[in-house]
Design a protein around this motif. Structure first.
Motif, PDB file in Angstrom:
ATOM      1  N   PRO A   1     -47.401 -41.760  -0.419  1.00 20.16           N
ATOM      2  CA  PRO A   1     -46.811 -41.442   0.635  1.00 20.16           C
ATOM      3  C   PRO A   1     -45.555 -42.075   0.945  1.00 20.16           C
ATOM      4  O   PRO A   1     -45.196 -42.942   0.762  1.00 20.16           O
ATOM      5  N   ILE A   2     -44.502 -41.086   1.725  1.00 21.69           N
ATOM      6  CA  ILE A   2     -43.246 -41.631   2.280  1.00 21.69           C
ATOM      7  C   ILE A   2     -43.256 -41.422   3.913  1.00 21.69           C
ATOM      8  O   ILE A   2     -43.458 -40.409   4.161  1.00 21.69           O
ATOM      9  N   ARG A   3     -43.002 -42.689   4.197  1.00 23.21           N
ATOM     10  CA  ARG A   3     -43.033 -42.683   5.651  1.00 23.21           C
ATOM     11  C   ARG A   3     -41.679 -43.094   6.133  1.00 23.21           C
ATOM     12  O   ARG A   3     -40.849 -44.027   5.631  1.00 23.21           O
ATOM     13  N   ILE A   4     -40.995 -42.299   7.110  1.00 23.91           N
ATOM     14  CA  ILE A   4     -39.769 -42.509   7.660  1.00 23.91           C
ATOM     15  C   ILE A   4     -39.963 -42.897   9.086  1.00 23.91           C
ATOM     16  O   ILE A   4     -40.299 -42.207   9.869  1.00 23.91           O
TER      17      ILE A   4
ATOM     18  N   VAL B   1     -41.567 -46.715   2.775  1.00 26.16           N
ATOM     19  CA  VAL B   1     -41.454 -46.889   4.355  1.00 26.16           C
ATOM     20  C   VAL B   1     -39.659 -46.826   4.123  1.00 26.16           C
ATOM     21  O   VAL B   1     -39.060 -47.774   3.590  1.00 26.16           O
ATOM     22  N   MET B   2     -39.384 -45.746   4.981  1.00 24.00           N
ATOM     23  CA  MET B   2     -37.724 -45.765   5.051  1.00 24.00           C
ATOM     24  C   MET B   2     -37.191 -45.937   6.765  1.00 24.00           C
ATOM     25  O   MET B   2     -38.018 -45.560   7.528  1.00 24.00           O
ATOM     26  N   LEU B   3     -36.459 -47.016   6.600  1.00 21.23           N
ATOM     27  CA  LEU B   3     -36.104 -47.341   8.302  1.00 21.23           C
ATOM     28  C   LEU B   3     -34.863 -46.461   8.591  1.00 21.23           C
ATOM     29  O   LEU B   3     -33.850 -46.783   8.192  1.00 21.23           O
ATOM     30  N   LYS B   4     -35.190 -45.600   8.961  1.00 24.50           N
ATOM     31  CA  LYS B   4     -33.802 -44.410   9.139  1.00 24.50           C
ATOM     32  C   LYS B   4     -32.617 -45.070  10.312  1.00 24.50           C
ATOM     33  O   LYS B   4     -31.749 -44.955  10.080  1.00 24.50           O
ATOM     34  N   ASN B   5     -33.179 -45.613  11.188  1.00 26.29           N
ATOM     35  CA  ASN B   5     -32.115 -46.449  12.232  1.00 26.29           C
ATOM     36  C   ASN B   5     -31.390 -47.610  11.614  1.00 26.29           C
ATOM     37  O   ASN B   5     -30.243 -47.527  11.928  1.00 26.29           O
ATOM     38  N   VAL B   6     -32.087 -48.433  10.903  1.00 29.16           N
ATOM     39  CA  VAL B   6     -31.395 -49.472  10.152  1.00 29.16           C
ATOM     40  C   VAL B   6     -30.519 -48.702   9.078  1.00 29.16           C
ATOM     41  O   VAL B   6     -29.307 -49.235   8.788  1.00 29.16           O
ATOM     42  N   SER B   7     -30.825 -47.604   8.424  1.00 27.30           N
ATOM     43  CA  SER B   7     -29.850 -46.856   7.274  1.00 27.30           C
ATOM     44  C   SER B   7     -28.653 -46.491   8.051  1.00 27.30           C
ATOM     45  O   SER B   7     -27.528 -46.461   7.628  1.00 27.30           O
TER      46      SER B   7
ATOM     47  N   HIS C   1     -30.503 -40.660  -1.265  1.00 24.48           N
ATOM     48  CA  HIS C   1     -30.454 -41.460  -2.139  1.00 24.48           C
ATOM     49  C   HIS C   1     -31.634 -42.650  -2.037  1.00 24.48           C
ATOM     50  O   HIS C   1     -32.097 -43.159  -2.845  1.00 24.48           O
ATOM     51  N   THR C   2     -31.441 -43.206  -0.688  1.00 29.33           N
ATOM     52  CA  THR C   2     -32.536 -44.220  -0.590  1.00 29.33           C
ATOM     53  C   THR C   2     -33.882 -43.936  -0.855  1.00 29.33           C
ATOM     54  O   THR C   2     -34.561 -44.539  -1.438  1.00 29.33           O
ATOM     55  N   ILE C   3     -34.158 -42.395  -0.472  1.00 28.28           N
ATOM     56  CA  ILE C   3     -35.525 -42.068  -0.608  1.00 28.28           C
ATOM     57  C   ILE C   3     -35.823 -42.094  -1.964  1.00 28.28           C
ATOM     58  O   ILE C   3     -36.735 -42.589  -2.655  1.00 28.28           O
ATOM     59  N   CYS C   4     -34.802 -41.263  -2.685  1.00 30.81           N
ATOM     60  CA  CYS C   4     -35.123 -41.217  -4.212  1.00 30.81           C
ATOM     61  C   CYS C   4     -34.908 -42.733  -4.970  1.00 30.81           C
ATOM     62  O   CYS C   4     -35.932 -42.754  -5.915  1.00 30.81           O
ATOM     63  N   HIS C   5     -34.352 -43.659  -4.614  1.00 25.56           N
ATOM     64  CA  HIS C   5     -34.368 -44.944  -5.049  1.00 25.56           C
ATOM     65  C   HIS C   5     -35.697 -45.519  -4.935  1.00 25.56           C
ATOM     66  O   HIS C   5     -36.141 -45.839  -5.960  1.00 25.56           O
ATOM     67  N   GLU C   6     -36.498 -45.208  -3.744  1.00 28.55           N
ATOM     68  CA  GLU C   6     -37.744 -45.915  -3.444  1.00 28.55           C
ATOM     69  C   GLU C   6     -38.710 -45.132  -4.317  1.00 28.55           C
ATOM     70  O   GLU C   6     -39.672 -45.687  -5.031  1.00 28.55           O
ATOM     71  N   CYS C   7     -38.557 -43.848  -4.673  1.00 24.85           N
ATOM     72  CA  CYS C   7     -39.565 -43.159  -5.430  1.00 24.85           C
ATOM     73  C   CYS C   7     -39.438 -43.717  -6.793  1.00 24.85           C
ATOM     74  O   CYS C   7     -40.476 -43.683  -7.580  1.00 24.85           O
ATOM     75  N   CYS C   8     -38.178 -43.794  -7.198  1.00 23.09           N
ATOM     76  CA  CYS C   8     -38.042 -44.165  -8.625  1.00 23.09           C
ATOM     77  C   CYS C   8     -38.846 -45.659  -8.818  1.00 23.09           C
ATOM     78  O   CYS C   8     -39.295 -45.927  -9.921  1.00 23.09           O
TER      79      CYS C   8
END
Length: 246
Positions: free
Chosen positions: A14-17, A52-58, A90-97
């Motif tokens: 799962p990917i959570r933003i 988990v992606m922290l969008k506001n931090v990004s 790219h951050t999302i793809c980084h974590e997927c990889c």
């Protein structure tokens, strides 16, 4: 990467933003903008990982750090190509990889092991470099399959170049930074990045795709073989704070 090294049992994750509201506890040092856990290969093999992606931090990192760096480092003609969508995707793809692997590997002797066990103290640096560069390759792959807009083709590469300097500023003692130095120096050597007389940089769009693919293949193959000697040589040659990075 050669087919013989490719994972056959990748588990969907799962990917959570999310928007980070509050941090507490052991949060000293640079604030992360995403995480992919757990790191235990046994759990990853059976259950996969959770991203988990922290969008506001990004967004804060992009607006307050990356944009000013862009104005200083990137040649004027390419500055408008640096944008948040490319940076965050790219951050999302980084974590997927990170999750895709390789994790559990078979050594030439036939013995089962893990990349972490074989590469030891070099593992984390090479893993961060892997996630970065293969994530960049993955972005271009998704664009080529019409899964992401073609308008991102150039912006992903220029945004990544600007982000090299954002990450490298932490110095070689930090694994993300050392991994970024490896990538930057490789891409510069291959002609994917161009240093101009005014000390700004640009992306050579003729060379970048091949350079990204070649480094992705190099790192993935080292990991798949558990080849610590090759990892050491790669980091000794490219994982340095060279003059263009300073």
């Amino acid at each position: 990467m050669d087919d013989m090294y490719k994972s056959e049992d990748v588990t969907f994750a799962p990917i959570r933003i999310i928007q980070l509201v509050y941090n507490s506890g052991d949060v000293k040092g640079p604030q992360i903008q995403a995480f992919n856990l757990p790191n235990d290969e046994r759990i990853v093999k059976d259950r996969g990982t959770s991203m988990v992606m922290l969008k506001n931090v990004s967004e804060a990192k992009f607006n307050l750090i990356l944009q000013p760096i862009t104005d200083l480092i990137i040649i004027e003609e390419q500055r408008e190509l640096v944008n948040f969508d490319s940076f965050f995707t790219h951050t999302i793809c980084h974590e997927c990889c990170h999750g895709i692997g390789p994790h559990t590997i078979t050594l030439p002797s036939g013995e089962k092991s893990t990349v972490r066990l074989e590469l030891q103290e070099l593992h984390t640096t090479l893993e961060e470099a892997k996630a970065d560069i293969v994530g960049l390759w993955a972005l271009n792959f998704l664009i080529s399959k019409d899964l992401l807009p073609k308008s991102l083709v150039k912006s992903i590469y220029v945004s990544f170049l600007a982000s090299c300097f954002r990450t490298a500023r932490f110095g070689l003692e930090e694994v993300h930074s050392k991994g970024q130095a490896l990538q930057f120096n490789w891409l510069l050597e291959k002609g994917a990045y161009v240093l101009h007389p005014d000390e700004t940089f640009s992306v050579d769009f003729e060379n970048i795709e091949g350079a990204v693919e070649s480094l992705s293949r190099e790192i993935l193959t080292i990991q798949a073989k558990g080849d610590k000697d090759s990892a050491q040589k790669l980091l000794e040659k490219y994982g340095q704070m060279t003059k263009p990075l300073l």
